[in-house]
Design a protein around this motif. Sequence first.
Motif, PDB file in Angstrom:
ATOM      1  N   THR A  31       0.796  -1.217   0.160  1.00 56.95           N
ATOM      2  CA  THR A  31       0.026  -0.127  -0.026  1.00 56.95           C
ATOM      3  C   THR A  31       0.902   1.348  -0.051  1.00 56.95           C
ATOM      4  O   THR A  31       1.951   1.203   0.612  1.00 56.95           O
ATOM      5  N   SER A  32       0.435   2.148  -0.857  1.00 61.31           N
ATOM      6  CA  SER A  32       1.309   3.385  -0.889  1.00 61.31           C
ATOM      7  C   SER A  32       1.072   4.264   0.425  1.00 61.31           C
ATOM      8  O   SER A  32      -0.188   4.169   0.949  1.00 61.31           O
ATOM      9  N   GLN A  33       1.868   5.140   0.671  1.00 57.30           N
ATOM     10  CA  GLN A  33       1.711   6.034   2.085  1.00 57.30           C
ATOM     11  C   GLN A  33       0.555   7.189   1.813  1.00 57.30           C
ATOM     12  O   GLN A  33      -0.074   7.889   2.375  1.00 57.30           O
ATOM     13  N   ILE A  54       4.566   5.611  13.232  1.00 54.71           N
ATOM     14  CA  ILE A  54       3.752   4.339  13.546  1.00 54.71           C
ATOM     15  C   ILE A  54       3.006   3.964  12.348  1.00 54.71           C
ATOM     16  O   ILE A  54       2.840   3.055  11.864  1.00 54.71           O
ATOM     17  N   ARG A  55       2.154   4.912  12.016  1.00 53.44           N
ATOM     18  CA  ARG A  55       1.252   4.866  10.790  1.00 53.44           C
ATOM     19  C   ARG A  55       2.181   4.352   9.275  1.00 53.44           C
ATOM     20  O   ARG A  55       1.672   3.618   8.615  1.00 53.44           O
ATOM     21  N   TRP A  56       3.342   5.273   9.190  1.00 50.59           N
ATOM     22  CA  TRP A  56       4.253   4.779   8.144  1.00 50.59           C
ATOM     23  C   TRP A  56       4.556   3.540   8.319  1.00 50.59           C
ATOM     24  O   TRP A  56       4.694   2.744   7.259  1.00 50.59           O
ATOM     25  N   TRP A  57       4.957   3.088   9.343  1.00 48.48           N
ATOM     26  CA  TRP A  57       5.553   1.735   9.523  1.00 48.48           C
ATOM     27  C   TRP A  57       4.672   0.461   9.445  1.00 48.48           C
ATOM     28  O   TRP A  57       4.922  -0.435   8.768  1.00 48.48           O
ATOM     29  N   VAL A  58       3.447   0.808   9.883  1.00 48.36           N
ATOM     30  CA  VAL A  58       2.501  -0.314   9.884  1.00 48.36           C
ATOM     31  C   VAL A  58       2.104  -0.545   8.200  1.00 48.36           C
ATOM     32  O   VAL A  58       1.835  -1.551   7.475  1.00 48.36           O
ATOM     33  N   THR A  59       1.935   0.698   7.554  1.00 50.50           N
ATOM     34  CA  THR A  59       1.773   0.575   6.005  1.00 50.50           C
ATOM     35  C   THR A  59       2.897  -0.136   5.264  1.00 50.50           C
ATOM     36  O   THR A  59       2.513  -0.603   4.375  1.00 50.50           O
ATOM     37  N   THR A  92       1.145  -8.917   7.159  1.00 52.93           N
ATOM     38  CA  THR A  92       0.683  -7.625   7.932  1.00 52.93           C
ATOM     39  C   THR A  92       1.450  -7.867   9.261  1.00 52.93           C
ATOM     40  O   THR A  92       1.898  -8.877   9.503  1.00 52.93           O
ATOM     41  N   GLY A  93       1.685  -6.607   9.917  1.00 50.19           N
ATOM     42  CA  GLY A  93       2.369  -6.663  11.410  1.00 50.19           C
ATOM     43  C   GLY A  93       3.690  -6.395  11.283  1.00 50.19           C
ATOM     44  O   GLY A  93       4.522  -6.257  10.461  1.00 50.19           O
ATOM     45  N   ILE A  94       3.962  -5.555  12.713  1.00 48.77           N
ATOM     46  CA  ILE A  94       5.187  -5.201  12.819  1.00 48.77           C
ATOM     47  C   ILE A  94       5.832  -6.075  13.664  1.00 48.77           C
ATOM     48  O   ILE A  94       6.902  -6.567  13.205  1.00 48.77           O
TER      49      ILE A  94
END
Length: 183
Positions: A23-25, A70-75, A91-93
Amino acid sequence: MPPDDVTIPSAATAETTLWSGHTSQWVHFWYYFLCILLAVGIAFAATIPAIFTGGLAYLALIIPLFMWLIRWWVTKCTTYELTTQRLRIRTGILNRKVDELELFRVRDYTMEQPLLLRMVGLGNLTMITTDATTPTVAMRAIPDVEAVREKLRNAVQNERDRKRVRQMDVDSVDDAGAGALHT
């Protein structure tokens, strides 16, 4: 019992990757904009008490920065892999999850390109499936969505042919209108 001379070639069942991406940022544009506004507000509000606190109020700028990261890393940690047999979504960090959708289970798909995404060459691809755990799968803000949709369409058809799976659409008929004679 099948005859002994019938063999299934291994190349027919070999799984190859057709497309992979994430997914793009750009999908979080408004969230990131909110983070910037929050940072500007904190910086402005911290300027007045900075005289008395020695600049400690500026530490609050960590909050929007942390929200952004956090949002950037999850995406960034959400990846899609379309193969000849399935769609894998990772998915997942810290805790990783892999969800696989067998392509013969895809019933329908929709491509949409909202204005903001279309301006940057992205789009959304949503699939309706017969899978019990994930009846709807959405790949948001992916690049070159039309080419991915076409690859998906061909792969779904090929996988259905390979597995000899056919979809039957059964329309429900209203009992009041079915078979009624008009005089």
